[in-house]
Design an enzyme around this catalytic site. Structure first.
Site, PDB file in Angstrom:
ATOM      1  N   HIS A   1       0.817  -1.208   0.000  1.00 11.97           N
ATOM      2  CA  HIS A   1       0.000   0.000   0.000  1.00 11.97           C
ATOM      3  C   HIS A   1       0.860   1.272   0.000  1.00 11.97           C
ATOM      4  O   HIS A   1       0.894   1.980  -0.992  1.00 11.97           O
ATOM      5  CB  HIS A   1      -1.006   0.035   1.148  1.00 11.97           C
ATOM      6  CG  HIS A   1      -1.925  -1.130   1.192  1.00 11.97           C
ATOM      7  ND1 HIS A   1      -2.724  -1.484   0.115  1.00 11.97           N
ATOM      8  CD2 HIS A   1      -2.190  -2.044   2.171  1.00 11.97           C
ATOM      9  CE1 HIS A   1      -3.438  -2.550   0.437  1.00 11.97           C
ATOM     10  NE2 HIS A   1      -3.126  -2.917   1.666  1.00 11.97           N
TER      11      HIS A   1
ATOM     12  N   ASP B   1      -5.522  -8.080  -3.198  1.00  8.63           N
ATOM     13  CA  ASP B   1      -5.798  -7.866  -1.780  1.00  8.63           C
ATOM     14  C   ASP B   1      -7.113  -8.505  -1.338  1.00  8.63           C
ATOM     15  O   ASP B   1      -7.184  -9.713  -1.130  1.00  8.63           O
ATOM     16  CB  ASP B   1      -5.767  -6.364  -1.496  1.00  8.63           C
ATOM     17  CG  ASP B   1      -5.689  -6.035  -0.017  1.00  8.63           C
ATOM     18  OD1 ASP B   1      -5.795  -6.950   0.805  1.00  8.63           O
ATOM     19  OD2 ASP B   1      -5.522  -4.862   0.323  1.00  8.63           O
TER      20      ASP B   1
END
Length: 450
Positions: A273, A324
């Site tokens: 991220h 994810d």
């Protein structure tokens, strides 16, 4: 052992560009043994009916979260963000069994193959039983994921995650996190056991869940052991503003700032991220040789924010993509959203292309995802070159989104033109894989969970 095979493609993505008349030969070990461009079709080669691309690495997966895709989209009264979504995610994390995890992961991994991913990095923290007790076999849940990958035919890097506390100031985990409990010894033991089974399609590394979830000493201990073993290290970092604020309150430094100053960050590291990162922090990550794993559809779904892609590409930083939470299982959509969020924020077009000094943003984004995937997976997965794993995908030549598109613009159309172009064929380590997800087990697991 894989069968040695020879393919001839009218076009293939080689060394960052489309090449014509390409011979691709794989050896018995599942790697490319010969790649030649501009040649005539050998009589012993299978002629492919269209242009081919290397398979991509999905650099960040929580397979069990496939069970909540589309089921966490209804707002409740009050503020709704990552932290409220997390409470909904726990509903599945606390109930899912090893057979259910295997069924859901096998379905998911087949979906990833359908989209042209040929390897997945599984950030895995469901270690214990539903009561939070260790299984008799510490690898119980990990092996469910390994079996799922083997059934689907996808490559897998399993990353057992260290998860020790619920927040910076906490002394342990919350009741909802009881299945995540682990120690440096337990996660290293899982990784080492899997490394003894290593193959062209199976590797292992280490995940450190986040700075808020791992104490400083355990982080250094686990990272040092992973470095000594040459394993990839993955870590969620600077995803949410609350995490940044809590880290500042605890350490007087931002998460990436603290990590660079206090942990052995190097080329084996992959920061997941990094949404809330500064220019100086990105320079530090680049200088350390670490990569960043971007998950655009999840980051958008959770309201995380927008990563500074242009700045990172201008620094020539290494990155790859992941799906994810699996609200989307398609790398084209990940790359499209990655570029489009930049355009919305900056009010400019072709942000990735301009940042890298190239014409095609799709080419830049695909090339970055391809180059960064090997570091995330800990394997040679860099595309059509001798010694890389023999993976490829063949976009359906009859797809509506590709109709009438000049060949040199094929990748642009794949990324930026809808509807989605399905893959007509996918090959992993020299072998064709089935592209039909096993529905029965998945549906049974979903009925039981919901």
């Amino acid at each position: 052992m894989a069968e040695a095979r020879r393919f001839f493609a009218p076009r293939a993505w080689v060394a960052g560009a489309w090449a014509r008349d390409v011979l691709l030969a794989s050896d018995g070990g599942g790697s490319w043994s010969e790649v030649r461009t501009g040649c005539e079709a050998p009589t012993d080669a299978e002629v492919l009916p269209g242009a081919v691309l290397p398979g991509l690495v999905n650099g960040h997966s929580h397979a069990f979260q496939r069970a909540i895709a589309g089921l966490a989209e209804r707002g409740t009264a009050g503020h709704d963000d990552f932290w409220s979504w997390r409470e909904r995610m726990y509903a599945v994390a606390l109930r899912i069994t090893p057979p259910q995890l295997e069924a859901i992961a096998a379905f998911l991994y087949a979906e990833l193959l359908q989209a042209g991913y040929t390897h997945v990095c599984e950030f895995h923290y469901l270690h214990n039983d539903a009561d939070g007790r260790p299984y008799a076999d510490p690898l119980e849940m990990s092996l469910a994921l390994v079996r799922a990958a083997q059934r689907a035919g996808i490559g897998l890097t399993l990353l057992p995650a260290l998860y020790m506390r619920s927040g910076f100031a906490a002394s342990g985990l919350s009741e909802h996190q009881r299945r995540f409990a682990s120690t440096p010894e337990s996660v290293l033991g899982i990784a080492q056991a899997l490394r003894r089974q290593a193959s062209p399609l199976l590797a292992a590394g280490i995940a450190l869940h986040s700075l808020r979830a791992v104490d400083d000493g355990a982080l250094r201990e686990t990272a040092a052991a992973a470095r000594q073993a040459g394993m990839p290290v993955h870590m969620h970092v600077a995803e949410q503003q609350a995490e940044v604020d809590d880290c500042l309150a605890r350490h007087w430094q931002r998460p990436i700032e603290w990590l660079l100053a206090n942990a052995p960050v190097d080329s084996h590291w992959n920061l997941v991220h990094a949404t809330r990162s500064t220019e100086a922090e990105l320079e530090g990550v680049r200088d350390a040789g670490a990569g960043i794993v971007l998950c655009p559809t999840t980051e958008a779904n959770l309201g995380d924010g927008v990563f500074d892609l242009g700045g990172w590409l201008a620094l020539q930083g290494r990155c790859c993509i992941g799906s994810d939470s699996h609200v989307t299982r398609d790398w084209c959509e990940e790359l499209r959203l990655l570029e489009y969020t930049q355009r919305v924020v900056l009010r400019r077009r072709n942000v990735a292309g301009h940042a890298a000094g190239q014409e095609s943003s799709a080419g830049v984004l695909f090339g970055a995802a391809l180059a960064g995937g090997s570091g995330a997976a800990g394997l040679r997965l860099g595309g059509f070159a001798v010694g890389e794993r023999a993976d490829f995908c063949l976009p359906d030549p009859q797809a509506l989104a590709l109709a009438g598109v000049p060949p040199e613009h094929l990748l642009d159309a794949l990324v930026f033109s809808s509807p989605r172009t399905p893959m007509a064929r996918v090959c992993v380590a020299g072998r064709d894989v089935p592209l039909a997800p096993p529905r029965e087990g998945f549906l049974a697991a979903m009925r039981s969970l919901w």
